[in-house]
Design a protein around this motif. Structure first.
Motif, mmCIF file in Angstrom:
data_model
loop_
_atom_site.group_PDB
_atom_site.id
_atom_site.type_symbol
_atom_site.label_atom_id
_atom_site.label_comp_id
_atom_site.label_asym_id
_atom_site.label_seq_id
_atom_site.Cartn_x
_atom_site.Cartn_y
_atom_site.Cartn_z
ATOM 1 N N THR A 1 9.304 -0.686 7.486
ATOM 2 C CA THR A 1 9.660 0.680 7.863
ATOM 3 C C THR A 1 10.861 1.156 7.057
ATOM 4 N N ALA A 2 11.874 0.285 6.949
ATOM 5 C CA ALA A 2 13.082 0.643 6.205
ATOM 6 C C ALA A 2 12.771 0.909 4.733
ATOM 7 N N ALA A 3 11.943 0.074 4.140
ATOM 8 C CA ALA A 3 11.619 0.246 2.720
ATOM 9 C C ALA A 3 10.900 1.563 2.475
ATOM 10 N N ILE A 4 9.922 1.885 3.319
ATOM 11 C CA ILE A 4 9.171 3.121 3.146
ATOM 12 C C ILE A 4 10.068 4.327 3.371
ATOM 13 N N ALA A 5 10.940 4.266 4.382
ATOM 14 C CA ALA A 5 11.853 5.377 4.637
ATOM 15 C C ALA A 5 12.780 5.604 3.441
ATOM 16 N N ALA A 6 13.243 4.523 2.827
ATOM 17 C CA ALA A 6 14.139 4.647 1.680
ATOM 18 C C ALA A 6 13.422 5.254 0.475
ATOM 19 N N VAL A 7 12.216 4.785 0.206
ATOM 20 C CA VAL A 7 11.465 5.337 -0.931
ATOM 21 C C VAL A 7 11.127 6.803 -0.684
ATOM 22 N N ALA A 8 10.681 7.117 0.528
ATOM 23 C CA ALA A 8 10.349 8.504 0.844
ATOM 24 C C ALA A 8 11.589 9.395 0.746
ATOM 25 N N ARG B 1 -4.260 -4.342 -3.214
ATOM 26 C CA ARG B 1 -3.897 -3.337 -2.218
ATOM 27 C C ARG B 1 -3.274 -2.114 -2.892
ATOM 28 N N MET B 2 -2.428 -2.360 -3.879
ATOM 29 C CA MET B 2 -1.793 -1.252 -4.584
ATOM 30 C C MET B 2 -2.824 -0.414 -5.335
ATOM 31 N N GLU B 3 -3.784 -1.071 -5.960
ATOM 32 C CA GLU B 3 -4.816 -0.336 -6.691
ATOM 33 C C GLU B 3 -5.655 0.512 -5.736
ATOM 34 N N GLY B 4 -6.003 -0.051 -4.580
ATOM 35 C CA GLY B 4 -6.759 0.710 -3.606
ATOM 36 C C GLY B 4 -5.986 1.924 -3.118
ATOM 37 N N ALA B 5 -4.686 1.734 -2.882
ATOM 38 C CA ALA B 5 -3.850 2.840 -2.416
ATOM 39 C C ALA B 5 -3.696 3.894 -3.505
ATOM 40 N N LEU B 6 -3.569 3.460 -4.760
ATOM 41 C CA LEU B 6 -3.443 4.404 -5.866
ATOM 42 C C LEU B 6 -4.695 5.267 -5.979
ATOM 43 N N ALA B 7 -5.861 4.632 -5.867
ATOM 44 C CA ALA B 7 -7.117 5.381 -5.959
ATOM 45 C C ALA B 7 -7.235 6.369 -4.806
ATOM 46 N N GLU C 1 0.832 -1.211 0.000
ATOM 47 C CA GLU C 1 0.000 0.000 0.000
ATOM 48 C C GLU C 1 0.863 1.255 0.000
ATOM 49 N N LYS C 2 1.812 1.312 0.929
ATOM 50 C CA LYS C 2 2.624 2.518 1.082
ATOM 51 C C LYS C 2 3.539 2.725 -0.116
ATOM 52 N N ALA C 3 4.033 1.638 -0.702
ATOM 53 C CA ALA C 3 4.871 1.764 -1.892
ATOM 54 C C ALA C 3 4.086 2.391 -3.036
ATOM 55 N N ALA C 4 2.820 2.000 -3.172
ATOM 56 C CA ALA C 4 1.977 2.586 -4.216
ATOM 57 C C ALA C 4 1.695 4.052 -3.927
ATOM 58 N N GLU C 5 1.420 4.385 -2.665
ATOM 59 C CA GLU C 5 1.145 5.772 -2.305
ATOM 60 C C GLU C 5 2.337 6.672 -2.603
ATOM 61 N N LEU C 6 3.546 6.174 -2.365
ATOM 62 C CA LEU C 6 4.755 6.968 -2.566
ATOM 63 C C LEU C 6 5.262 6.927 -4.007
ATOM 64 N N GLY C 7 4.615 6.155 -4.846
ATOM 65 C CA GLY C 7 4.989 6.140 -6.252
ATOM 66 C C GLY C 7 6.203 5.306 -6.576
ATOM 67 N N ALA C 8 6.397 4.185 -5.867
ATOM 68 C CA ALA C 8 7.479 3.274 -6.249
ATOM 69 C C ALA C 8 7.268 2.806 -7.680
ATOM 70 N N THR C 9 8.341 2.655 -8.422
ATOM 71 C CA THR C 9 8.248 2.294 -9.833
ATOM 72 C C THR C 9 8.054 0.799 -10.020
#
Length: 256
Positions: A234-241, A141-147, A104-112
């Motif tokens: 947590t680490a993955a989201i911090a890195a993408v952000a 989950r990604m689609e829901g987060a994108l919407a 979810e969070k990866a989609a929200e932050l725009g991970a490629t």
């Protein structure tokens, strides 16, 4: 009340992800999950809804027909949004619920892209997120987060892979493996990040020394997010952000 977003498209209305691309003046057909959501929201014919195909096309339209298994929307607005600078994630095959949260969070932050890696310590996790049915849950989950976040691009979603296959498939660019013993990833003492940016995140308990060595040999550099030992999600989201902040807003041009 329907307003306008930064692309000039109707905002403040329910948002839905389409399975197929759409164009101005066409009729977009949404799937059963979208139709069910519309019924929950008690939408009627004529309601304005937002659309996005996950491949850079965003728009809006009017609901013209709502059936049990499908919804038909007449597209009245459509633009193309360029992608952000590429940020690719190599995530661990791990606990299912925590992987879904990360998706979810990866989609929200725009991970490629999103590629789960079966690290050695991933094998002891149960229940772990892998297999075709789990991949479908990740995409949902990604689609829901994108919407909800009103983004334009879904992460490209790959099945789980071995470390060897993940390295071969990783795009060239600024390659990083998160390691608490490494130099800072971001901050005044860190070198600027460069796109394409590829970040490898290890499993709970960390990578084995030979796995880290394999990544280093493939051009990855160690980088730290601070002195604390972070959970993988947590680490993955911090890195993408951090990468998104370092790169700025990216391109903003639109195409009709």
């Amino acid at each position: 009340m329907v307003g306008r977003d930064r692309e000039g498209i109707a905002a403040g209305c329910p948002q839905f992800v389409t399975a197929e691309p759409f164009t101005l003046g066409s009729t977009a057909v949404l799937d059963e999950a979208a139709a069910r959501h519309m019924r929950v929201l008690r939408l009627d014919a004529g309601a304005v809804v937002g659309l996005r195909d996950g491949q850079g096309r965003v728009g809006a339209g009017q609901l013209v027909r709502l059936a049990k298994a499908q919804a038909h929307v007449e597209v009245t607005e459509a633009v193309s949004v360029p992608p952000l600078p590429p940020v690719h994630l190599l995530v661990p095959v791990a606990d299912r619920d925590r992987m879904l949260w990360l998706a979810e969070k990866a989609a929200e932050l725009g991970a490629t892209s999103w590629r789960p890696v079966l690290w050695r310590r991933s094998r002891s996790v149960t229940p772990r997120g892998e297999g075709v049915s789990f991949q479908a849950k990740v995409r949902a989950r990604m689609e829901g987060a994108l919407a909800q976040s009103e983004g334009a691009w879904l992460p490209q979603h790959f099945p789980e892979a071995t470390i060897e296959r993940a390295i071969l498939a990783a795009p060239p660019g600024d390659r990083v493996v998160l390691d608490p013993a490494g130099p800072p990833l971001v901050g005044r003492e860190a070198p600027p990040l460069a796109a394409p940016f590829v970040v490898a995140v290890g499993p709970e308990g960390g990578l084995e020394p030979d796995e880290t060595a394999h990544l280093i040999a493939a051009g990855f550099r160690r980088a730290s997010l601070g002195p604390s030992i972070l959970r993988f999600e947590t680490a993955a989201i911090a890195a993408v952000a951090g990468a998104r902040t370092d790169f700025g807003a990216g391109t903003t041009g639109l195409e009709a």
